[in-house]
Structure formats: C-alpha cells, structure tokens
Scaffold this active site. Structure first.
Site, PDB file in Angstrom:
ATOM      1  N   GLU A  41       0.813  -1.222   0.000  1.00  0.00           N
ATOM      2  CA  GLU A  41       0.000   0.000   0.000  1.00  0.00           C
ATOM      3  C   GLU A  41       0.845   1.270   0.000  1.00  0.00           C
ATOM      4  O   GLU A  41       0.501   2.263  -0.649  1.00  0.00           O
ATOM      5  CB  GLU A  41      -0.957   0.008   1.190  1.00  0.00           C
ATOM      6  CG  GLU A  41      -2.248  -0.769   0.975  1.00  0.00           C
ATOM      7  CD  GLU A  41      -2.112  -2.266   1.201  1.00  0.00           C
ATOM      8  OE1 GLU A  41      -1.001  -2.708   1.606  1.00  0.00           O
ATOM      9  OE2 GLU A  41      -3.087  -3.004   0.979  1.00  0.00           O
ATOM     10  N   HIS A  76     -12.007  -4.385   8.966  1.00  0.00           N
ATOM     11  CA  HIS A  76     -12.506  -4.248   7.591  1.00  0.00           C
ATOM     12  C   HIS A  76     -13.816  -3.477   7.550  1.00  0.00           C
ATOM     13  O   HIS A  76     -14.627  -3.681   6.639  1.00  0.00           O
ATOM     14  CB  HIS A  76     -12.730  -5.626   6.950  1.00  0.00           C
ATOM     15  CG  HIS A  76     -11.476  -6.322   6.520  1.00  0.00           C
ATOM     16  ND1 HIS A  76     -10.601  -6.900   7.400  1.00  0.00           N
ATOM     17  CD2 HIS A  76     -10.937  -6.536   5.286  1.00  0.00           C
ATOM     18  CE1 HIS A  76      -9.592  -7.446   6.739  1.00  0.00           C
ATOM     19  NE2 HIS A  76      -9.767  -7.238   5.456  1.00  0.00           N
TER      20      HIS A  76
HETATM   21  C1  LIG Z   1      -2.706  -4.755   4.112  1.00  0.00           C
HETATM   22  C2  LIG Z   1      -3.785  -5.450   3.366  1.00  0.00           C
HETATM   23  N1  LIG Z   1      -3.973  -5.188   2.069  1.00  0.00           N
HETATM   24  C3  LIG Z   1      -4.941  -5.820   1.384  1.00  0.00           C
HETATM   25  C4  LIG Z   1      -5.747  -6.733   2.001  1.00  0.00           C
HETATM   26  C5  LIG Z   1      -6.816  -7.493   1.210  1.00  0.00           C
HETATM   27  N2  LIG Z   1      -6.414  -8.913   1.110  1.00  0.00           N
HETATM   28  C6  LIG Z   1      -6.871  -9.833   1.962  1.00  0.00           C
HETATM   29  S1  LIG Z   1      -6.173 -11.356   1.728  1.00  0.00           S
HETATM   30  C7  LIG Z   1      -5.241 -10.759   0.445  1.00  0.00           C
HETATM   31  C8  LIG Z   1      -4.328 -11.692  -0.285  1.00  0.00           C
HETATM   32  C9  LIG Z   1      -3.376 -12.346   0.636  1.00  0.00           C
HETATM   33  O1  LIG Z   1      -2.600 -13.272  -0.037  1.00  0.00           O
HETATM   34  P1  LIG Z   1      -1.613 -14.211   0.753  1.00  0.00           P
HETATM   35  O2  LIG Z   1      -0.852 -13.417   1.743  1.00  0.00           O
HETATM   36  O3  LIG Z   1      -0.819 -14.972  -0.235  1.00  0.00           O
HETATM   37  O4  LIG Z   1      -2.546 -15.189   1.595  1.00  0.00           O
HETATM   38  P2  LIG Z   1      -3.554 -16.297   1.054  1.00  0.00           P
HETATM   39  O5  LIG Z   1      -4.881 -15.618   0.936  1.00  0.00           O
HETATM   40  O6  LIG Z   1      -3.036 -16.811  -0.214  1.00  0.00           O
HETATM   41  O7  LIG Z   1      -3.584 -17.322   2.134  1.00  0.00           O
HETATM   42  C10 LIG Z   1      -5.482  -9.410   0.231  1.00  0.00           C
HETATM   43  C11 LIG Z   1      -4.849  -8.597  -0.810  1.00  0.00           C
HETATM   44  C12 LIG Z   1      -5.538  -6.958   3.373  1.00  0.00           C
HETATM   45  N3  LIG Z   1      -6.315  -7.801   4.059  1.00  0.00           N
HETATM   46  N4  LIG Z   1      -4.550  -6.330   4.020  1.00  0.00           N
END
Ligand SMILES: Cc1ncc(C[n+]2csc(CCOP(=O)(O)OP(=O)(O)O)c2C)c(N)n1
Ligand SMILES: Cc1ncc(C[n+]2csc(CCOP(=O)(O)OP(=O)(O)O)c2C)c(N)n1
Ligand SMILES: [Mg+2]
Ligand SMILES: [Mg+2]
Lengths: 326, 324, 326, 324
Positions: free
Chosen positions: C59, C128
């Site tokens: 971000e 959220h």
């Molecule tokens: C700081 C932040 N930015 C964006 C989000 C929205 N978001 C939630 S899960 C996610 C993807 C996460 O991917 P990963 O870390 O690979 O975990 P996975 O879902 O694959 O287990 C995003 C972008 C968030 N929760 N927190």
C-alpha cells in the site's frame, strides 16, 4: 523546589519506571544515543542496550514489535521520533494495538506507550512540525496524553507506562528545554484528570500542550489590560477527557475558547466544542471559539511560520471578541 | 541438534488434526452458504498439513500468530473446535466472545496469540513476542504464519531485518499457495521463492513441499530445536495449494479448477495416509475412524456454536479498554 | 430513466474517464480482476493491463507510485481495497501528496484520486469496517468525497479525476449493489456543492454516505408519524464543505442533526457541529446533535454490529428529542 | 552499450559543480550558526562527487528525487544557487517561495522533482515518475537518491519489488555513508552492502567508491545509457563519508572525527583534482580558478538570498490547493 526542564522530567520518569519494573524497556531510532532532543540520554548507560534498543528506520515494524512485546507481558516504551512519522506506524497502532483487547474478547492487553513529539516553531517545515493528535482521539482503544509542563510530564508518563492500554504520549518540541520550578518530588498524575491552572469568572480557556503557556500569558494580559478574568484548563489527557471539569467551568463563565496548535479544521477543538455545546447549551452566552492553525501545511519561512502558529495574541483576541463584543 | 523424525503415533495425531481442520473448514463453508456464518471468511482446505506439522510440535507457551486464513492454525495450536466455531458465528461462548470473528481468532490459553486481517500485520508483532522471550530469559519460541502475499509488504522486510539483526527465536512460516486473492504470484513479484527473497539476511531457511507433512514436520522440527536453544530466526517456506476460492463465496473464475485426480496427488491428508499405510502405522479402517471422530467433533462444535447465545450488548463498552 | 447501481456508476465513470483522457490509469490490488466488489470489472479487458495495473500488497509504495505518476503529468486512480488499509498509505498521502503543491511553492501538482471503501454492516469485523474520513479532513491539501447515491457517484468521481489535487473518494461497501433509478445521462457534479435531498422546515439533517439513506427514511417516518418535516442535506464532499447551504438551512429550521457512521468521537460531525454552532449560534434553538458509532471498534457478532451501527432509528430518536423535548 | 569515460572538459565541469556544492554547504553551515538559516538542515560535505557524477549526465527532463540531504542533488541538477539559498532562508525568491526549505527543495524547470524529509519516502514516488515515462512512451530516466538508512524502511523494498516487476527506467542511487543520524549501519542491519540487500530481485547493481568521481561517473553512465534505451531498473550503491554531523548543530559525539590527512585521502574533490592533474587535464592554477569562481557564485547567492524579501502572508492560503 528545584529547577528542571520538560525533557529532564521525561528522562527522569523513564529511568524511574525502568528501575522500578524490569518489564519496562525503551526502543526507537537513536534512543541509545539520547535521540535528537536528549529525551533518552543516559538510559543506555544505566540500563544497557538490551533495554534501550536502537532500531533502524522501520516505523511500522518497531511498532509491531512493541505491540507483540506488550502482548507477551512486557512494558515497552516506543519512541517515534516525530509525530509526522506516526503515519508510518498507524496501521499497527490503529488496527492492532487499539483493537487487540476488544477483538480478543479481553484476552490480550497491550500495555505500551508510544512517546512522540509534535508541533512547529523550529522552522522544521511541513513534514516535521505537525500536530496530529486528533486522529488518535478518533481511535477507540487508544489513550492520548499531551503534557504541557515539566511538573506534569513525569507523572503523566509514569501513569501511561502503568496503564494496561496503548497510550500515545505526545510531547512538544518547543517545550523540551523550557525551564520550570517544580517541587522536589514530582506529583503523581492520573490519566483523565485535568488541571485548572488559573481560575477566572469571565471565560474558560481550554488549551492543549504548548498553547497552555500561551493561554496563561494571554490570561495575564487580559487581566491587566481588560480586567477580564480567564479560567485556564489543561486537560492533559485528551482520551480520556475530563469533560466534567470543562463543563463545570463553562457553567460559571458562560464562554469557552478552545486553543491548540493543530489545524483547527478537524482538530480536537471541534470535539470539545461539539461536546460542550451539547452539554452546556443553556449556559453558553456565545458560540464556542476554536483557535488552531489555518488550513494549510506548516510553512518554512520564519515570518510565515510565526504568523501561521496560534499563540497568546490569538487567545487574547478571541477572548476579547467573546467577552467584549463590538 | 537432530530431532527425531515423525513416528506412527505422531502421524496419526497429525492426521486427526488435519481432519479436524478439513471438516471444520467444510462446515464453515456450509454455514457461510446458509448465511449462518457471516463476513469475510477464508478457509484453509488443502493447507492443513502445515498448521498440523508446525503447531503440534509447539508448547502451549510458545506464542503463535497468523493472518487472515487462520482457522487451521488456531485449531492445530489447541483452540477448541466448539469455541472456535462459536466465534465464527459471533457467539458469547466464542473464543473472543464473538467480537473478533474469523480473522481475529485468539486463544491465549493455548498460545494462539492472534490472527489478523492485515496482510503481514502480525509478522512484526510475533517478533515482539520473541523479543519479550529474550528479555524475560525464557525458552519459548515464537511462530508466525503468513501467506506469500505478505512478502511484498514493507513490514515483512522490516521485520526480517530486525529479526536477523537481533537474532531472536522466531520461526517465520510462509504458506506459499501461489496466489494472493485473485492474482498469481508472478503478477506480484519476479522472485518466485520466498526463501530467495530473504536470502540477503543470511538466516537459515528452507523451501519444502507444504503438502508433504513429513517433510514439513522434519524441517520445522529442526528449526524449533535450534530456536528453543536460543537460535534464530528461521524461515520455512511451505509450498501449498489453496483448494477453494480466496474467501467463502469467491466464484474463482480467475483460475482453473484442479481435476479430482490431480488433487488426490496433492492432498496432504491423502498423502500422509498413504505414507502411514506404507510404513505400517495404521490400517485403512483406522483412517476412517480418525476421520469420523473429527466429523463428530465438528458436528458437536456446530451444535455448540448454534446453541450459544449472542453476547450481551453492553459487552461492547466493557472491552474497549483493559482495566488498570 | 434507467436502473443502475452505485458500483456500476463508478465503473462507468472510470471507463469514461479512461476513454476521454489517455493520462488516466487505474492501479491497485486485484483491479485487473475487478476487485472484491467488481468496481473495476471489465476495465482491463477494454484498456489493457498497461492501464489497469494489478499491484502487490504494498500500500505504501503503490501510493507513492501514484503520486509520482501524477507529478509527472498522469492522472492515476489508485484503489486502496479497504479504507482500513489507508493506514499503510497515510505517510505518502499526508506527507507527500497533500503537501507537494504547497511545499514546492506551487511547482508540483498531484492530480490523483484514491478510491477506497469503508463502512460496516457486512460482518467484516474491526479491521474491515472502519469509517476513517475524519482523519483525512484534518489534512490540508487533500479533498475528501463521499458519494451516497449512484446518481452522484459518477459525477463525483469524474470531478475528482479532473481535479488537479489529490482527492480521496470513499465509497461505502453496503451501497455497491443498491439499485437506483437514474436519468439516462448521469449529471455532472462539482466538488464542494451539497445536495438537498428533501426539504423541510422543522429540522436539518446533514448525513454522510450510507446515513443519507437512513436520514431520508427517517424523514419519511417523522413526517408520517409525527408531522415533523426534516430537511436532508448530503454534503457529498467533506473537503471542500458546502457550509453555506447547511447554515442557510439551519437558519430556517433552528435545529441540526449530523449523522454519520464513523465513531462520533473525533468524527467529522464534530467539525460540522463546531462550525454551525459558531456560524448560526443565534439561530439554534437547541444544541447540534451528533449521530455516530459508539466509542468502540466494530464487533463481529451480528446483533452487536447491528446495535453498534447508527441508522434510521437513531436519526428518528434524535430528531424527536430535538423537536419534541419531553 | 559502452559510454565514453570521463574526459577532461567533463572532469573540470564536475569539479566546478563539486566546489559549488561544497562551498554552498559551508556557507549554509555558517548561516545556520549565525541563526540566519533555520530548522533541520543536513549538508552533504564529503558526498558531493555522487551528486555531480550522476546529475551532470542527466537531461533537464529526467526527473530526479532526493531525501533530506538534498542540497547537492538540487544544485548538481541545475537549481540556481541563489534561489536555492533563498529557499533555505525562507525567502519569496526561493525555489519554493520559502515554503519548503532545506528538506523540500524542488526545481521543476531543471527536473529536480523534489527532496523529502521522510526517509525513503521519495523512492516509490520516483518509480511513479518512471511509470509515467513508460505510459507516455518517452525516453526519460528517473533517478532517486537516498541514504543507507532508507534501505531498512519497508517502502524501499516494496518499491524495488515493483520496479523490477515492471522493469521501469529508474536508477536507484544509494549514498551509503555508513550512518543514519547517530547510529552506525551495523546497528541497523547485518547486511552491509545495499547491493546485497536487493540481490534477490535480480536487477543490475553495483557498489562503487562514491568518493571516486570517475568510477561513479562510469558506473552511472552505463546504467543511464541502458535505461535511456528502455532498460531498468538499476541500483548504484556509492560508498561515501559524511564529513559533518548529521544536521547543522550536531555535536557528533557518537563518532570520532577524521584526521585531516585521512580526509585528504578521501575527499572527492582532492581526488578528482589529483586525477585531473595526473591526466594533464588542468594545471594547479586552474583548480584554484574553479574554486574561486564557485566561491563568488556562493557569495552572490548568499547576498541574493539575504536581499530577497520574505513571502507575503497570503501566500499560505493560495498554495494549499492547485486551481482546477
Ligand atoms: C494490508 C492489506 N492489504 C490488502 C488486504 C486485502 N487482502 C486480503 S487477503 C489478500 C491476499 C493475501 O494473499 P496471501 O498473503 O498470499 O494469503 P492467502 O490468501 O493466499 O492465504 C489481500 C490482498 C488486506 N487484508 N490487508
Ligand atoms: C521515516 C523517517 N523516520 C525517521 C526520520 C528521522 N531521520 C532523519 S534523517 C535520519 C537518518 C537517515 O539516514 P540515511 O538514510 O543513511 O541518510 P544520511 O543522513 O546518512 O544521509 C533519520 C532517522 C525521518 N526523517 N523519516
Ligand atoms: Mg497466497
Ligand atoms: Mg547514511
């Protein structure tokens, strides 16, 4: 009585807390070298660098580290060198520290203190001069403390360290080396209790941090020049706020000026004004007047910065406008 | 220090944990579709082996942190199924009294110190808890789970730098499922392996097949033993596969579904069962018994959660601040 | 007339801006896949992934990238998926974007839009569901826009993209799929101009974002059940604020309720209350009443979240308390 | 693509730039001690060679960004000494009309797009400007200067990842002076070399002696040529030495002062003069002429700044927002 300074009171309170409680430790950028304003000077020498921890420029992570240590039973005191850089730590402070106790149904506590400093007046320009306390007062779960005087600063810091919640204590850079006569034993202070620093019947002035001194100076001038007696209240803590004391005063004076250095728009003065007009509507003879910086970043240029900053003149003018309408 | 490899009894315990997670997650999915569980819910079907292999080697006083896909970690660390399920349903008997929910599970009693909805947000917090252990002088080891998506966030790097600078007893466990939400890892970075990302910091690190529970157990066990003795930090990257969508309700149109036989070859439960059978640790019937015991426990958890009352309205004010 | 939704209005305005101006591009997490609420759906297909850029979870950096691109003549529209994560972008937004024009003596401009969404009501829990607009209104140099209706959303977004300043446009997640009848041609909207959505003589209700709909529903109930005629104003933009329209209304109604979903303490309602009690003190028959969330994080539990969230009931009760004192 | 090495004429121009920076900084120090220049001022005495070698190869339309120690970069990029000095003194004829000051110098006309007081804060912003170049389809190259302290900040890593993912024409120039404020690099990280920190991203990178202007010129010139042709990103780490304290007024008790002869061996001006003399590019007297021309320019800049009026009070409101 003894002479001290605001920064010495803070350093002393840190040292005392560390002596009294093994769980207390300090971390932040350059803290082992005392930091830019000597607030942590001598601590590394007394307590060692295991408890006075220099960190890299990683505001987000060091805030997280403090949170995790606090959740695991320690009492970290984190320094964020300028409140302007709390912007980098805000996710951790707001999304983690402030909410952990609540979101865990009370299982976690986060007894940490963030010490930082704000304010202009040293030609630090737009990125090293802000007053951002009002953001923090909008975050349930945080406490917010702003000492204005050496005599309180130690007690407020000690109370913040003892508190089981995350507390942000915002010092003011122009006050650090202000000399002050204080009792040999600095008094204990509770969070949420204001100090009425001057009594008066004609108008109530609620002032924060540096503006407390301007308000007191303004009050003396108003008394001498206009025969107006102003009551000056320093809330000392913004969250929790000692609203009762303010309302009680306004019920007597019927007039309120709220003064802080932060940009007036969206500043904490708005919250106080909104609360007081609600709680003391029938007592107010005039609208609550807010004093704060104009809606602009802090300029570098000395005369512009001087004009930008609210001070005793603005308080005097506001009170005159209230008490002696044209 | 060499840790003993996985034995039969341990393998069966891991299988039980994995089934508890798998069936719990499937039940959560059903509850979400039936509109009984609400909000943003991320399940870990397909990734259970990592939670089980890691957490089953930890003590209750070892702090574990996780991210948004946290049910499995909480369960593997010992959080009771019933109170975990009640939390997802927002009930008073939930782990967090219904205030936290899926992304904010906490069970301090079992050392599950918390999930977070901020991607990577708990990585520095876990380091802080390792710092506390060092300052207190105890031998607890902190563990934090996070996804591959967190590795592109600045706070991850800041933390790895600090962890290595301070040499703290922290094990970073990355569940690399190749996706962050709807976007494949290749669209987020050129560096495929998380172990490569952290290489400059010189910490011990390894990439394992996270769906191979035996390998994950062994790799983590080695790091844990060293960390217990004061070493650290470590990074264990577990390659895995998110069988479902990103969240409950995700139509997942952005990637091709896996064919059933492909999944059979990846499924960490199937693989551990095969391994256990080959080692002669258990007969086929025993696997079914383990599964059905887990199914009963999940059914009971659902019943418990449904029967649990909602929290009282005044809880809200009560828990904003801790009492001094 | 045609039926549309709030999210479709936004997608449409993005597409139109991209068609009309090559300098406009979109970046953010998962934007090429449409994002979690389909706000950018179809854009990658029409404009390609060179102008609809998926970013990693970074971000802070992606905000900086948008700022740099804007300073170099582009018109980036950055999506921060949840306003809760604006915490991670705040240094860039506050210390760089908001101040660049000022600090450079007018040399730099930062014509960028940050689209984000806030609000609770979907059991998203404490991290959220936040409403953080008041922070941004405290930052000179930023403009802050909060559309409540599909009919405005497109015009407000178009005006934000055209604006030479950094604009944060905060959508509300519960409004995205709300159906609305709109004219075939959506009207242009200027920043800083409020919309009076209902006229009334007895009380003024200023409501933000989702609360606009609650205020309108409350007004209908008040008319039907109590014969109270409420005027409902949607400021649409918080900075700049159409204070004149609010004050004019209050001069007629003598009573003001300000309603938003954000935590009341330190919320933008405080600023409106403080301004109006100052500008219309002699017209007010009663204190300005603020409606907002209580001072607590957003709870997950459905009945607790429902109780936590202000809505039409709170507006009705507040108006009754004002207009029909016991 | 091989760039021509530094020739005599260029060397003398670089010397002139370095002297302008050196004497400017010394004048700033005097003004600060005399309380004519205020605030947080960081000078770059000892680090001038990097600014000169890098910026002198750039065009006006190549955007350059910097951090808190930015005077030299602005000057080398073409910012006039007089208006730069006037800015430090908060005057209306300053580059930014006195509103910005030392940490916020901007001179868009010469492509100096800005300093910042946020450590590392301009690194992603510079990348955004490289992205703009790509989107516009022009051949400008973005450059950002930052200190070694910025490398531990999360936004630095986020940016390097993005820059390499998107392959943008950005040259990251790190001035590694081994200190962040009062703290040596070894207290901030285990990874001594910044080129090592970014190694996983696979970008072309190099560590040079930043006080060796010839080497810095060559290394940067190679990257620039490739970036001009659409390549990138690159990282150039310049090892250097901050001769003064962290800020004007810093007593610098935390480190030992350099002996004069040691400094003679490091001083980039002395070294380039020696090199130029050895190459026969100039006689001793010419160096003195260059120095004294720079001294005159600095004196004039001080006089200009002192004579410049303060900005009008209403400037404040005027410049908060740009007009639509
Ligand atoms: C700081 C932040 N930015 C964006 C989000 C929205 N978001 C939630 S899960 C996610 C993807 C996460 O991917 P990963 O870390 O690979 O975990 P996975 O879902 O694959 O287990 C995003 C972008 C968030 N929760 N927190
Ligand atoms: C984000 C942030 N944190 C802290 C500071 C305070 N600060 C100013 S300069 C500095 C050290 C910077 O070191 P480095 O990047 O190596 O640059 P140098 O001063 O050595 O040129 C620090 C910590 C800041 N300006 N910004
Ligand atoms: Mg993933
Ligand atoms: Mg340095």
């Amino acid at each position: 009585m003894a002479e001290t300074t605001y920064v010495k009171a803070i350093t002393g309170a840190l040292a005392e807390a560390m002596r009294a409680d093994d769980r207390v430790f300090v971390l932040g950028e350059d803290v082992a070298e005392g930091g830019p304003y000597t607030a942590t000077a001598g601590l590394a020498e007394e307590f060692g660098t295991a408890r006075v921890i220099d960190t890299p420029i990683s505001e987000a992570a060091i805030t997280g580290v403090a949170i995790g240590a606090a959740q695991s039973g320690m009492r970290p005191v984190l320094e964020i060198m300028f409140v302007d850089f709390v912007t980098l730590a805000l996710d951790q402070l707001v999304n983690a520290a402030a909410k952990a106790h609540f979101m865990s149904g009370g299982q976690l506590t986060v007894p940490m203190v963030v010490r930082t400093q704000g304010g202009a007046g040293q030609r630090g320009a737009a990125q090293h001069s802000q007053s951002l306390e009002s953001w923090l007062t909008h975050v349930p779960g945080l406490k917010v403390v702003m000492p204005s005087r050496a005599v309180d600063a130690a007690g407020l810091l000690a109370a913040s360290i003892r508190d089981p919640n995350p507390v942000v204590l915002i010092e003011n850079k122009t006050l650090y080396f202000r000399r002050e006569e204080v009792p040999d034993e600095l008094p204990a202070v509770e969070l949420g209790v204001s100090a009425t620093l001057r009594e008066g019947r004609d108008v109530t002035i609620v002032a924060l941090s540096r503006l407390v001194h301007d308000a007191l100076a303004a009050a003396e001038r108003l008394a001498a020049e206009d025969g107006i007696e102003a009551e000056v209240i320093d809330p000392r803590t913004l969250v929790p706020l000692d609203l009762a004391a303010i309302v009680k005063s306004v019920q007597r004076t019927s007039r309120l000026v709220v003064a802080h250095e932060a940009v007036a728009h969206g500043g904490f003065g708005a919250e106080i004004a909104a609360q007081v007009q609600s709680a003391a509507f029938d007592f107010l003879d005039a609208p609550v007047v807010r004093i704060g910086a104009p809606f602009a970043p802090v300029p570098l240029s000395a005369p512009l910065e001087d004009a930008y900053l609210p001070g005793a003149d603005e308080v005097v003018a506001a009170v005159r406008g209230l008490v002696m309408p044209p | 220090m060499v840790e003993p490899p996985l034995d039969g009894a341990q393998a069966l315990r891991l299988l039980a944990t994995m089934w508890r997670i798998r069936l719990f997650e499937e039940a959560v999915g059903r509850l979400a579709r039936a509109d009984e569980a609400h909000g943003l819910i991320h399940t870990s079907v397909g990734q259970e082996g990592i939670a089980a292999a890691v957490c089953s080697q930890l003590r209750d006083d070892d702090p574990v942190y996780s991210g948004h896909r946290a049910h499995g970690h909480a369960i593997a660390k010992g959080a009771p199924l019933d109170r975990t399920m009640a939390e997802l349903l927002g009930r008073d008997e939930g782990l967090c009294r219904g205030l936290g929910g899926s992304m904010h599970l906490v069970d301090v009693e079992h050392g599950f110190m918390g999930a977070t909805g901020v991607v990577g947000g708990n990585v520095p917090i876990a380091l802080g808890s390792a710092l506390a252990a060092r300052l207190r002088g105890d031998d607890t080891v902190a563990v934090v789970f996070f996804g591959d998506g967190a590795v592109q966030a600045g706070h991850f790097h800041e933390t790895v730098n600090l962890a290595t600078l301070w040499r703290l007893p922290l094990v970073l466990v990355c569940e690399n499922n190749g996706f962050a939400e709807f976007t494949p890892r290749s669209a987020h970075t050129n560096v495929e392996r998380v172990t490569d990302v952290v290489a400059p910091y010189g910490l011990a690190r390894d990439t394992v097949d996270g769906n191979d529970v035996v390998a994950t157990w062994d790799a983590f066990g080695r790091y844990l033993a060293t960390a217990r003795a004061g070493g650290g930090p470590f990074l264990l990257e577990c390659l895995t596969y998110r069988l479902g969508g990103h969240y409950e309700g995700d139509p997942a149109a952005y990637r091709e579904a896996l064919a059933a036989e492909e999944w059979q070859a990846k499924d960490p439960i199937v693989r551990l069962q095969r391994h256990a059978a080959a080692e002669g640790w258990a007969a086929e019937g025993e696997f079914e018994a383990i599964r059905s015991e887990a199914a009963d426990a999940v059914d009971q958890a659902v019943a418990f959660a449904r029967a649990s009352p909602f929290p009282p309205a005044d809880l809200l004010e009560e828990l904003v601040y801790a009492d001094g």
